[in-house]
Write a protein that holds these residues in place. Sequence first.
Motif, PDB file in Angstrom:
ATOM      1  N   SER A   1     -35.846  13.673 -29.659  1.00 41.99           N
ATOM      2  CA  SER A   1     -35.306  13.639 -28.227  1.00 41.99           C
ATOM      3  C   SER A   1     -33.983  13.836 -28.162  1.00 41.99           C
ATOM      4  O   SER A   1     -33.446  13.679 -27.095  1.00 41.99           O
ATOM      5  CB  SER A   1     -36.009  12.621 -27.505  1.00 41.99           C
ATOM      6  N   ASN A   2     -33.305  13.789 -29.285  1.00 40.08           N
ATOM      7  CA  ASN A   2     -31.732  13.456 -29.253  1.00 40.08           C
ATOM      8  C   ASN A   2     -31.221  12.403 -28.359  1.00 40.08           C
ATOM      9  O   ASN A   2     -29.834  12.139 -28.195  1.00 40.08           O
ATOM     10  CB  ASN A   2     -31.161  14.845 -28.345  1.00 40.08           C
ATOM     11  N   ASP A   3     -32.008  11.268 -28.487  1.00 37.45           N
ATOM     12  CA  ASP A   3     -31.643   9.871 -28.303  1.00 37.45           C
ATOM     13  C   ASP A   3     -30.845   9.410 -29.631  1.00 37.45           C
ATOM     14  O   ASP A   3     -31.328   9.502 -30.823  1.00 37.45           O
ATOM     15  CB  ASP A   3     -32.792   8.938 -27.924  1.00 37.45           C
ATOM     16  N   GLU A   4     -29.843   8.592 -29.261  1.00 36.08           N
ATOM     17  CA  GLU A   4     -28.988   8.332 -30.447  1.00 36.08           C
ATOM     18  C   GLU A   4     -29.070   6.698 -30.600  1.00 36.08           C
ATOM     19  O   GLU A   4     -29.222   5.987 -29.621  1.00 36.08           O
ATOM     20  CB  GLU A   4     -27.555   8.605 -29.908  1.00 36.08           C
ATOM     21  N   TYR A   5     -29.176   6.358 -31.805  1.00 34.77           N
ATOM     22  CA  TYR A   5     -29.348   4.825 -32.256  1.00 34.77           C
ATOM     23  C   TYR A   5     -28.243   4.387 -33.243  1.00 34.77           C
ATOM     24  O   TYR A   5     -28.455   4.889 -34.440  1.00 34.77           O
ATOM     25  CB  TYR A   5     -30.829   4.881 -32.992  1.00 34.77           C
ATOM     26  N   PRO A   6     -27.384   3.445 -32.864  1.00 33.44           N
ATOM     27  CA  PRO A   6     -26.418   3.128 -33.915  1.00 33.44           C
ATOM     28  C   PRO A   6     -27.214   2.493 -34.932  1.00 33.44           C
ATOM     29  O   PRO A   6     -28.225   1.922 -34.908  1.00 33.44           O
ATOM     30  CB  PRO A   6     -25.625   2.030 -32.891  1.00 33.44           C
ATOM     31  N   VAL A   7     -26.604   2.328 -35.982  1.00 30.52           N
ATOM     32  CA  VAL A   7     -26.950   1.863 -37.597  1.00 30.52           C
ATOM     33  C   VAL A   7     -25.778   0.932 -38.081  1.00 30.52           C
ATOM     34  O   VAL A   7     -24.659   1.521 -38.086  1.00 30.52           O
ATOM     35  CB  VAL A   7     -27.313   2.984 -38.325  1.00 30.52           C
ATOM     36  N   GLU A   8     -26.353  -0.245 -38.281  1.00 29.26           N
ATOM     37  CA  GLU A   8     -25.172  -1.012 -39.069  1.00 29.26           C
ATOM     38  C   GLU A   8     -25.860  -1.534 -40.598  1.00 29.26           C
ATOM     39  O   GLU A   8     -27.171  -1.751 -40.426  1.00 29.26           O
ATOM     40  CB  GLU A   8     -24.842  -2.299 -38.195  1.00 29.26           C
TER      41      GLU A   8
ATOM     42  N   ILE B   1     -24.910 -18.504 -49.825  1.00 30.59           N
ATOM     43  CA  ILE B   1     -24.273 -17.192 -49.480  1.00 30.59           C
ATOM     44  C   ILE B   1     -22.894 -17.352 -49.943  1.00 30.59           C
ATOM     45  O   ILE B   1     -22.183 -18.291 -49.843  1.00 30.59           O
ATOM     46  CB  ILE B   1     -24.081 -16.941 -48.061  1.00 30.59           C
ATOM     47  N   LYS B   2     -22.550 -16.201 -50.728  1.00 24.96           N
ATOM     48  CA  LYS B   2     -21.186 -16.068 -51.402  1.00 24.96           C
ATOM     49  C   LYS B   2     -20.221 -15.344 -50.334  1.00 24.96           C
ATOM     50  O   LYS B   2     -18.955 -15.764 -49.963  1.00 24.96           O
ATOM     51  CB  LYS B   2     -21.223 -15.582 -52.761  1.00 24.96           C
ATOM     52  N   GLN B   3     -20.432 -14.201 -49.808  1.00 28.21           N
ATOM     53  CA  GLN B   3     -19.923 -13.347 -48.856  1.00 28.21           C
ATOM     54  C   GLN B   3     -20.956 -12.510 -48.237  1.00 28.21           C
ATOM     55  O   GLN B   3     -21.835 -12.447 -48.598  1.00 28.21           O
ATOM     56  CB  GLN B   3     -18.865 -12.455 -49.700  1.00 28.21           C
ATOM     57  N   GLU B   4     -20.298 -12.146 -46.999  1.00 20.54           N
ATOM     58  CA  GLU B   4     -21.071 -11.430 -46.056  1.00 20.54           C
ATOM     59  C   GLU B   4     -20.128 -10.220 -45.820  1.00 20.54           C
ATOM     60  O   GLU B   4     -18.892 -10.335 -45.376  1.00 20.54           O
ATOM     61  CB  GLU B   4     -21.392 -12.058 -44.802  1.00 20.54           C
ATOM     62  N   HIS B   5     -20.732  -9.119 -45.699  1.00 20.97           N
ATOM     63  CA  HIS B   5     -19.978  -7.970 -45.253  1.00 20.97           C
ATOM     64  C   HIS B   5     -20.778  -7.122 -44.300  1.00 20.97           C
ATOM     65  O   HIS B   5     -21.919  -6.988 -44.399  1.00 20.97           O
ATOM     66  CB  HIS B   5     -19.590  -6.919 -46.513  1.00 20.97           C
ATOM     67  N   LYS B   6     -20.156  -6.472 -43.324  1.00 18.51           N
ATOM     68  CA  LYS B   6     -20.875  -5.281 -42.573  1.00 18.51           C
ATOM     69  C   LYS B   6     -20.153  -4.103 -42.449  1.00 18.51           C
ATOM     70  O   LYS B   6     -19.052  -3.836 -42.551  1.00 18.51           O
ATOM     71  CB  LYS B   6     -20.728  -5.913 -41.124  1.00 18.51           C
ATOM     72  N   PHE B   7     -21.167  -2.841 -42.534  1.00 17.29           N
ATOM     73  CA  PHE B   7     -20.504  -1.705 -42.481  1.00 17.29           C
ATOM     74  C   PHE B   7     -21.336  -0.778 -41.238  1.00 17.29           C
ATOM     75  O   PHE B   7     -22.491  -0.727 -41.582  1.00 17.29           O
ATOM     76  CB  PHE B   7     -20.917  -0.867 -43.931  1.00 17.29           C
ATOM     77  N   PRO B   8     -20.480  -0.026 -40.645  1.00 15.29           N
ATOM     78  CA  PRO B   8     -21.176   0.674 -39.533  1.00 15.29           C
ATOM     79  C   PRO B   8     -21.414   2.210 -40.286  1.00 15.29           C
ATOM     80  O   PRO B   8     -20.569   2.610 -41.162  1.00 15.29           O
ATOM     81  CB  PRO B   8     -19.951   1.037 -38.565  1.00 15.29           C
ATOM     82  N   LEU B   9     -22.550   2.488 -40.076  1.00 17.71           N
ATOM     83  CA  LEU B   9     -23.045   3.811 -40.627  1.00 17.71           C
ATOM     84  C   LEU B   9     -23.079   5.072 -39.345  1.00 17.71           C
ATOM     85  O   LEU B   9     -23.155   4.454 -38.408  1.00 17.71           O
ATOM     86  CB  LEU B   9     -24.451   3.706 -41.468  1.00 17.71           C
ATOM     87  N   ALA B  10     -23.365   6.152 -39.984  1.00 16.35           N
ATOM     88  CA  ALA B  10     -23.742   7.130 -39.084  1.00 16.35           C
ATOM     89  C   ALA B  10     -24.827   6.849 -37.923  1.00 16.35           C
ATOM     90  O   ALA B  10     -25.965   6.180 -38.472  1.00 16.35           O
ATOM     91  CB  ALA B  10     -23.960   8.420 -39.742  1.00 16.35           C
ATOM     92  N   SER B  11     -24.874   7.358 -36.822  1.00 13.84           N
ATOM     93  CA  SER B  11     -25.910   7.051 -35.977  1.00 13.84           C
ATOM     94  C   SER B  11     -27.148   7.797 -36.152  1.00 13.84           C
ATOM     95  O   SER B  11     -26.908   8.936 -36.770  1.00 13.84           O
ATOM     96  CB  SER B  11     -25.312   7.100 -34.327  1.00 13.84           C
ATOM     97  N   ILE B  12     -28.336   7.463 -35.362  1.00 16.30           N
ATOM     98  CA  ILE B  12     -29.443   8.376 -36.023  1.00 16.30           C
ATOM     99  C   ILE B  12     -29.805   9.121 -34.625  1.00 16.30           C
ATOM    100  O   ILE B  12     -29.771   8.423 -33.700  1.00 16.30           O
ATOM    101  CB  ILE B  12     -30.632   7.367 -36.654  1.00 16.30           C
ATOM    102  N   LYS B  13     -30.011  10.101 -34.859  1.00 20.54           N
ATOM    103  CA  LYS B  13     -30.439  11.103 -33.457  1.00 20.54           C
ATOM    104  C   LYS B  13     -32.041  11.318 -33.780  1.00 20.54           C
ATOM    105  O   LYS B  13     -32.378  12.072 -34.929  1.00 20.54           O
ATOM    106  CB  LYS B  13     -29.572  12.367 -33.126  1.00 20.54           C
ATOM    107  N   ASP B  14     -33.009  11.088 -32.864  1.00 22.25           N
ATOM    108  CA  ASP B  14     -34.225  11.343 -33.132  1.00 22.25           C
ATOM    109  C   ASP B  14     -34.536  12.899 -32.199  1.00 22.25           C
ATOM    110  O   ASP B  14     -33.797  13.568 -32.093  1.00 22.25           O
ATOM    111  CB  ASP B  14     -35.148  10.385 -32.225  1.00 22.25           C
TER     112      ASP B  14
END
Length: 673
Positions: free
Chosen positions: A227-234, A212-225
Amino acid sequence: MQYNIQMQKINVEIQSDLVEKLAKADPIPAISELLWNGLDADADKVSVYLEYDALDTLNKVIVRDNGIGFNPEEASTLFKNLGGSWKKSSKYSKRNKRDLHGKEGRGRFKAFALGRVALWRVVYRNDNELYEYDITIIRDNIRQAEISEPIVSNSKETGVTVEITELDRNFKSLQNDNAIQNISETFALYLKNYNSIQLIYNGSTIDPKSVIKQEHKFPLASIKDESNDEYPVELEVIEWKTPTKKTMYLCNENGFPYYPAKDKRFHTGKYEFSAYLKSSYIQKLYQENTLEVGTLKKELTEIIDEAQTVIREHFIDRAAEDARGVVETWKNEDIYPYDNEPSSSIENVERKVFDIVAVSINNNLPDFSSSPTKSKKLSLKLLKQAIEKSPDDVQLILSEVLNLPKKEQKELASLLKDTSLSAIISASKLITDRLKFITGLEEIVFDTELKKHLKERSQLHQIIKDNTWIFGEEFNLSVSDQSLTSVLLKHKKLIGDETIVDEPVKRLDGRNGIVDLMLSRELRTHRGDEIDHLVIELKAPKVTLSSGECNQIESYAFAVAEDERFRNLKARWNFWLISDDLDDVCKRKVRQKNRPEGVLYQSDNNENPQITVWIKTWSQIIQENKARLSFIKEKLEFEADKGKSLKMLQDMYSHLLNDTKVEPIIESKIAQN
């Protein structure tokens, strides 16, 4: 190990098309599935062995784990009912409560992607005693599994050993470093989460950290299904030191990969990476058995597209970051072709593209860095102009002017193509140039001094005919400054009518009529082909429209309506008369009840051809264009400078605006702004 005891035979419920699909799996994914089986069974160590014969031909693949195994009763269920795996109703492994990969029992049948015969040697614990037995399936008779009677085992631990023999071929892909890299990509986050686990591949420990050379994390927009339940996305991106397939995996929230995102290709030049899209929503779809279907849910496809954009932009930034050292050197040498920092998002994109391409040239052309300063400065300026004016020409410069190696040309062309940078810059250039044009046009038609001297035919007309987009993108220029006869001839050509136009078309007063511009568009409808025409009559800005001009444009329109050769053809004609202002009589004529403001004349809907005559001012035309471009203008963070806009018009139309009266006024305006 051979058994001389009675075998139990069970029928495997599996469809022929599924057998064919499983047996066609690629070798590395097939091995990965067998590794997952061991990990799902709570193994702390899973090993792959490749055995060769005397001729150095691969003749056996062995996958061994130290998991908890399963007893013969469980084996009967597991192998008999494909899709009946206990894992389908569970999220975690039985003993260590680790995330599960499989859930339908298909993974074990991937063994037949490698060879004809598969044998599972299972060691399990019953009370305090270890027992073992074999399960054998032959691909030719895949619907039948033979399970031996269990016997007391001499093994010291539980687990499953899968032996695949009568291999289909030598499987070179299993025997090189790429196999280790591919397995590292698949299991990277899993091994990071469960760092006590060992994966051994043909004697080499799978250690993603080492490559592994580098690692990066990016928060993305949450998903709503629904039922309007919200799911975080990374999104997690791992950059590798060795070549990869550049794949994005769909994972649960802990980064456990289920499937690769299909049809997603990435061109990131020299950067090798794997991406992991993580969300409990993905796990939910997996548990519902809807993650692998052909058309994914809209919520997921949108977040996959967002992730693709983030990956693309990330590696543009990485390439630009790598280029900074060389760029600083060029700045110190005073050969870098940009004086100031980017002032807008589009300039920032252009600058990144320039830096990436220029540094690639510097790194791959041995003679470039040692070239004379003037030569380097010229090359960099040439590249800058190509990127700003015509990004599509960049590859021509790379290949024919700078002689960049083919490999680097391909990488940079892929980068430009995949990131749509060429399209972004071209579109941005188009919009900013149009904004400048509108601002410049506003100056020359409204400025008190300029409009006194601006000529209708030789100046304004010629400038406008090159920019007919101001009247609408849907029209194309058909004729310019020609008689009504030519207008109707053009109309005849567009509709393919056989009517002969052999006599001049006269205005109602008997005189020949000259139109400034005619724009046309062809409409395809269920009623057949129809043509829309827009006829523009331009007046110099100093002209205030009066009854005379109104009568002139109406006479053009009526000439079309009354001409028997075209009277019954399906066409819509719009006539526009444009100048700076209207007198009171004209204003009254275009402000009549039951008509849109600006309409001088309108035929009935059932007439052929249909004709509408409009009176418009330059103020209306300019404001309509500004409104149309305003949204994009805000996104580009662009403000059209009056001085620069006039300078652009002067440069583009120097042959028209070199008038002894007009040119000094423009020069003065440019200096003032």
